[in-house]
Design a protein around this motif. Sequence first.
Motif, PDB file in Angstrom:
ATOM      1  N   ILE A 186       3.093  15.457  37.698  1.00 29.23           N
ATOM      2  CA  ILE A 186       4.575  14.817  37.014  1.00 29.23           C
ATOM      3  C   ILE A 186       5.629  14.718  37.909  1.00 29.23           C
ATOM      4  CG2 ILE A 186       5.694  14.732  35.016  1.00 29.23           C
ATOM      5  CD1 ILE A 186       3.799  16.219  33.510  1.00 29.23           C
ATOM      6  N   LEU A 187       5.829  15.658  38.722  1.00 26.49           N
ATOM      7  CA  LEU A 187       6.869  15.573  39.634  1.00 26.49           C
ATOM      8  C   LEU A 187       6.413  14.436  40.746  1.00 26.49           C
ATOM      9  CD1 LEU A 187       7.650  19.331  40.180  1.00 26.49           C
ATOM     10  CD2 LEU A 187       9.067  17.676  38.788  1.00 26.49           C
ATOM     11  N   ALA A 188       5.234  14.624  41.248  1.00 30.69           N
ATOM     12  CA  ALA A 188       4.724  13.607  42.328  1.00 30.69           C
ATOM     13  C   ALA A 188       4.836  12.094  41.816  1.00 30.69           C
ATOM     14  CB  ALA A 188       3.491  14.145  42.740  1.00 30.69           C
ATOM     15  N   LEU A 205      11.493  13.314  47.663  1.00 36.87           N
ATOM     16  CA  LEU A 205      12.925  13.847  47.727  1.00 36.87           C
ATOM     17  C   LEU A 205      13.274  14.837  48.521  1.00 36.87           C
ATOM     18  CD1 LEU A 205      12.964  13.585  43.829  1.00 36.87           C
ATOM     19  CD2 LEU A 205      14.547  12.150  45.149  1.00 36.87           C
ATOM     20  N   ILE A 206      12.203  15.609  48.665  1.00 34.13           N
ATOM     21  CA  ILE A 206      12.204  16.870  49.638  1.00 34.13           C
ATOM     22  C   ILE A 206      12.452  16.501  51.001  1.00 34.13           C
ATOM     23  CG2 ILE A 206      11.143  19.127  50.539  1.00 34.13           C
ATOM     24  CD1 ILE A 206       9.913  19.280  47.816  1.00 34.13           C
ATOM     25  N   SER A 207      11.605  15.565  51.631  1.00 39.44           N
ATOM     26  CA  SER A 207      11.651  15.052  52.969  1.00 39.44           C
ATOM     27  C   SER A 207      13.199  14.211  53.103  1.00 39.44           C
ATOM     28  CB  SER A 207      10.833  13.920  53.265  1.00 39.44           C
ATOM     29  OG  SER A 207      11.068  12.811  52.098  1.00 39.44           O
ATOM     30  N   LYS A 209      15.842  15.459  51.877  1.00 37.92           N
ATOM     31  CA  LYS A 209      16.893  16.668  51.406  1.00 37.92           C
ATOM     32  C   LYS A 209      17.362  16.277  50.348  1.00 37.92           C
ATOM     33  CE  LYS A 209      15.802  17.746  55.704  1.00 37.92           C
ATOM     34  NZ  LYS A 209      14.915  18.995  55.865  1.00 37.92           N
ATOM     35  N   VAL A 210      17.030  15.547  49.162  1.00 37.30           N
ATOM     36  CA  VAL A 210      17.574  15.673  47.904  1.00 37.30           C
ATOM     37  C   VAL A 210      17.390  16.957  47.096  1.00 37.30           C
ATOM     38  CG1 VAL A 210      17.785  14.456  45.694  1.00 37.30           C
ATOM     39  CG2 VAL A 210      17.384  13.107  47.830  1.00 37.30           C
ATOM     40  N   PHE A 211      16.254  17.530  47.362  1.00 41.38           N
ATOM     41  CA  PHE A 211      15.711  18.957  46.946  1.00 41.38           C
ATOM     42  C   PHE A 211      15.547  19.687  48.023  1.00 41.38           C
ATOM     43  CE2 PHE A 211      15.019  16.369  43.069  1.00 41.38           C
ATOM     44  CZ  PHE A 211      15.822  17.431  42.150  1.00 41.38           C
ATOM     45  N   ASN A 212      15.796  20.838  48.298  1.00 40.36           N
ATOM     46  CA  ASN A 212      15.387  21.816  49.244  1.00 40.36           C
ATOM     47  C   ASN A 212      13.592  22.238  49.039  1.00 40.36           C
ATOM     48  OD1 ASN A 212      18.399  22.595  48.926  1.00 40.36           O
ATOM     49  ND2 ASN A 212      17.867  22.679  51.184  1.00 40.36           N
ATOM     50  N   ALA A 213      13.283  22.647  47.990  1.00 36.86           N
ATOM     51  CA  ALA A 213      12.075  22.948  47.786  1.00 36.86           C
ATOM     52  C   ALA A 213      11.515  22.677  46.525  1.00 36.86           C
ATOM     53  CB  ALA A 213      12.014  24.519  48.159  1.00 36.86           C
ATOM     54  N   ALA A 214      10.254  22.795  46.289  1.00 31.09           N
ATOM     55  CA  ALA A 214       9.499  22.916  44.900  1.00 31.09           C
ATOM     56  C   ALA A 214       8.125  23.345  45.042  1.00 31.09           C
ATOM     57  CB  ALA A 214       9.523  21.320  44.418  1.00 31.09           C
ATOM     58  N   TYR A 215       8.233  24.515  44.073  1.00 30.33           N
ATOM     59  CA  TYR A 215       6.932  25.544  44.215  1.00 30.33           C
ATOM     60  C   TYR A 215       6.904  26.227  42.843  1.00 30.33           C
ATOM     61  CZ  TYR A 215      11.203  28.589  45.057  1.00 30.33           C
ATOM     62  OH  TYR A 215      11.941  29.459  44.972  1.00 30.33           O
ATOM     63  N   PRO A 216       5.701  26.431  42.673  1.00 34.24           N
ATOM     64  CA  PRO A 216       5.360  27.561  41.614  1.00 34.24           C
ATOM     65  C   PRO A 216       5.667  29.028  41.935  1.00 34.24           C
ATOM     66  CG  PRO A 216       3.128  26.878  42.494  1.00 34.24           C
ATOM     67  CD  PRO A 216       4.185  25.921  43.340  1.00 34.24           C
ATOM     68  N   LEU A 217       5.781  29.714  41.007  1.00 36.04           N
ATOM     69  CA  LEU A 217       6.102  31.277  41.315  1.00 36.04           C
ATOM     70  C   LEU A 217       4.936  31.984  41.356  1.00 36.04           C
ATOM     71  CD1 LEU A 217       9.104  32.058  38.881  1.00 36.04           C
ATOM     72  CD2 LEU A 217       9.238  31.521  41.358  1.00 36.04           C
ATOM     73  N   HIS A 218       4.934  32.970  42.439  1.00 34.55           N
ATOM     74  CA  HIS A 218       4.098  33.783  42.419  1.00 34.55           C
ATOM     75  C   HIS A 218       3.902  34.972  40.956  1.00 34.55           C
ATOM     76  CE1 HIS A 218       2.175  33.682  46.288  1.00 34.55           C
ATOM     77  NE2 HIS A 218       3.317  33.338  46.898  1.00 34.55           N
ATOM     78  N   ASP A 219       2.745  35.708  40.842  1.00 38.64           N
ATOM     79  CA  ASP A 219       2.628  36.486  39.633  1.00 38.64           C
ATOM     80  C   ASP A 219       3.154  37.829  40.182  1.00 38.64           C
ATOM     81  OD1 ASP A 219       1.455  34.524  38.497  1.00 38.64           O
ATOM     82  OD2 ASP A 219      -0.645  35.180  38.724  1.00 38.64           O
ATOM     83  N   VAL A 622       6.962  27.669  53.571  1.00 38.00           N
ATOM     84  CA  VAL A 622       6.182  26.599  52.842  1.00 38.00           C
ATOM     85  C   VAL A 622       4.743  26.611  53.119  1.00 38.00           C
ATOM     86  CG1 VAL A 622       5.810  24.366  52.338  1.00 38.00           C
ATOM     87  CG2 VAL A 622       8.196  25.363  52.560  1.00 38.00           C
ATOM     88  N   CYS A 623       3.586  26.580  52.309  1.00 45.74           N
ATOM     89  CA  CYS A 623       2.240  26.580  52.726  1.00 45.74           C
ATOM     90  C   CYS A 623       2.088  25.305  53.063  1.00 45.74           C
ATOM     91  CB  CYS A 623       1.169  26.810  51.317  1.00 45.74           C
ATOM     92  SG  CYS A 623      -0.579  26.792  51.807  1.00 45.74           S
ATOM     93  N   GLU A 624       1.328  25.085  54.348  1.00 50.01           N
ATOM     94  CA  GLU A 624       1.324  23.837  55.039  1.00 50.01           C
ATOM     95  C   GLU A 624      -0.158  23.303  54.999  1.00 50.01           C
ATOM     96  OE1 GLU A 624       2.500  24.276  58.906  1.00 50.01           O
ATOM     97  OE2 GLU A 624       4.785  24.218  58.520  1.00 50.01           O
ATOM     98  N   GLY A 625      -0.909  24.079  54.319  1.00 52.07           N
ATOM     99  CA  GLY A 625      -2.484  23.612  53.850  1.00 52.07           C
ATOM    100  C   GLY A 625      -3.414  24.081  54.705  1.00 52.07           C
ATOM    101  N   LEU A 626      -4.547  23.632  54.543  1.00 55.78           N
ATOM    102  CA  LEU A 626      -5.782  24.350  55.364  1.00 55.78           C
ATOM    103  C   LEU A 626      -6.096  23.447  56.758  1.00 55.78           C
ATOM    104  CD1 LEU A 626      -7.887  25.133  52.420  1.00 55.78           C
ATOM    105  CD2 LEU A 626      -6.433  26.843  53.325  1.00 55.78           C
TER     106      LEU A 626
END
Length: 863
Positions: A186-188, A205-207, A209-219, A622-626
């Motif tokens: 939905i965010l995307a 929006l992050i690119s 600089k409207v937002f600084n980050a968007a991420y799910p939380l760790h457990d 930020v996790c930059e993928g695999l």
Amino acid sequence: MQRRKAHADDSTTLIVDKPDSDGYYGSLDSKDDIFVLEEINRQQENEKSSKEMTNSNVFSDGITRIDFVLVWEVDLKEKAKEKDLDEHTRQSAFETHEKWRLNFLKKLRKGGIRMEKVVPHHASNWSEKILNKIGIPNIMYQDVPNPPLDFYTCQFRVSKLQRFLGSDNQETFFKSTQRHQILYEILARTPYGSLKRGEIGIDRLISEKVFNAAYPLHDGPYQLPSGEFEAKSLNLRQILYQYWGRWKCWKKYQPLDHIRQYFGEKIALYFAWLGFYTGWLLPAAVVGTLVFIFGIFLMLTDVPAEEVCESGDKYIMCPLCNICGYWNLSSICTTFKAGQLFDYGGTVFFSIFMSLWAVTFLEYWKRTNAILAHHWDCSEFEETEERPRPEFTAMAPMTMRNPVTGAEEPYFSERSRMNRTITGCMVIIIMVTVVLMFLIAIILYRTILGIIIYKSKNDFFVSWAGRIASITGSVLNLLVIMLLSKLYTSLAHVLTRWEMHRTQTKYENAFILKVFIFQFINFYSSPIYIAFFKGRFIGYPGHYYTLFGIRNEDCGAGGCLIELAQELLIIMGGKQVINNVQEFVVPKLKGWWQKQKMKTRKGGETSDVYLQPWEADYQLLVCEGLFDEYLEMVLQFGFITIFVAACPIAPLFALLNNWVEIRLDAQKFVCEYRRPVVERAQSIGIWFQILEVITYLAVISNAFLIAFTSDFLPRLYYRYNNNGSLHGYINFTLAYASQEHVMCRYREYRDLNGNHSPTFFNLLAIRLGFVIIFEHVVFFIGRMIDLLVPDIPEEVEIKVKREHYMAKEALAENQALGAALLDETDAQPEVKIRSEEKQKDDLADYGLQSIIPQDQKLPPSQS
């Protein structure tokens, strides 16, 4: 109604199509098939009692108590074998017992008995099977707590809500990872401006600089609690750190099911492949090391090496450059001996071994991938379940009905995409040309540096001029490679987004292919030049060929093969060291810098005790993928297969590197990175096809290396014509030339006039014949391995067919039920089919009313 997946289930009760309460639920905590039974009229305990019974003898719902247990062993064939029964008798006994059991359980259900079937999934490793057979204790095994449960799954439909396991609890129905997927989609795809200008989605929006980050939380935290604790009380992140992310776990199996539960199938498949590849490197490293050690002993007794070292002033060699002087062949005694470590008959055997090793490795990875994909229910994900990319959904200019699912989806014409792809190919060609220009520049650098050193008149530097120029050229080449890699990767991202690929898999495949083609030329151009071109087009004394007025580069005094080994060790080893330092040091520095910025914003506070979870996770990277992880390993695979004839110890360096790599990557994902959004996948994608191409190239490359670069065939030819002896071999390989009234020698098969001798043409025919025979033999054996090793294990294939059969049976029952409901609807007009608004209202009851837009479809949920 849903039911948990069985590991080796073959009964027709896997899919139950009754919406009432007497359905099947499951858990996963035993080694045998178990049914737990309970009277249907038992009243459920109140909420307080259910909490007290969470870890008691209850069903998977945590409430319903277990009254009785039935157990049967599914491996009846093995039991029958113990009794020496023939195949027909075993099959008959199996079918009879199965029939009795099904009839018995069916009658129990009709009598109002509630059942739950439990089947374990035990992850098996090939090394574990081998160690068990030979009776050696398995030090790699570890008992990881809280193994994830195994379910049958299907795509979520609101209209089928009551048929999904756990649908009565809105807080736990969707796993946290599934909620992350829903929210990210939905965010995307939510626009914030003009769609034509691409003003859509959280990434843009992050690119901007409207937002600084968007991420799910760790457990929760990954640090273990102080004092004594039970392993089962740890959260999943702590379990992954304790049993996977620590350095002391280097010799243990990876908990793949736990990794998949926390990070998703895509990341889990990467670590599964990396662990599988590292395990297969062990035999390659052992054989390569033995070949190298045998080369050391052979070097001490090699006849040609003794002739070189004892020649004294016998062989006066022609100058290696225009300003160089004459030199004695005996001066390269040490270098010539070192070359025997990489250039003797053992390397031919090892080249064949590694070619077959690569084919077998890929065949068995396909089997392992099929097992994991089936176990994780993603075998048909890319074909039927993968949805369009959010960015594609927002930017596509039109829509079209999906011929597979029948849903209306965004559409971008193939013709327009092809035009953009062709443009991207032109950019690749330009960048490859840039790489080749740098390669030529490095070749000229080595030649010019050698000339400068010779002019210095310093005896020490003059004696090592060729080696200094070669080593510094290799280091400079490595720096250019790393710089161009970063530049082109950023450019490839822009080109691939512009091409408008529909799904994430297609987007990543297009991006990977672009970058790998470039990186292949970037990393392998210099070794390919040294292996197949250097010293081939230099002419002969008095008639040398030039490039930009500079004499073409010749191989060093020790030959081209030792230079190739040096180049491989510098590029491969240097790249691994640089990457590992970056992966270990850079995250620490970035994390420290992020914490410093947070402290500045919070007024200089230095304590982390009062940080909220979202603040603690914001300090992570930020996790930059695999992509970078796969690229590093695939390039390494190329080095240890394409050029293995020149460096048999390359697999050993790769093995040592990968042992470190697994723990570094594990620590990054568990401790250093923000939690990535879960992504599904059914394989490692286009990387597998790239590995197959590298395997074919490796066979061809090693054939030409042995035939044209090494001394193996000339030695064999000389032995054949000299009664099996190598005495006089050095003189056989040197031609005569007259320069400035001085008779000198050079390595070629020519006469005094510079014409090729009959020996040259005889060897050329032998070399071409060897290439053809080598390729055909290796490809034939590889093809036989491919045919003999099924891509999908038989047991998995049977399970897949069984599940398809049961799905058809369930569909038939659904159709019959639907017809009955239609008849009932005709009799009672006030009963209507549920509207879309009603479905959304039902979904809103599960706490998702703020995140599900109109016409939004959800990703698959556990069933």
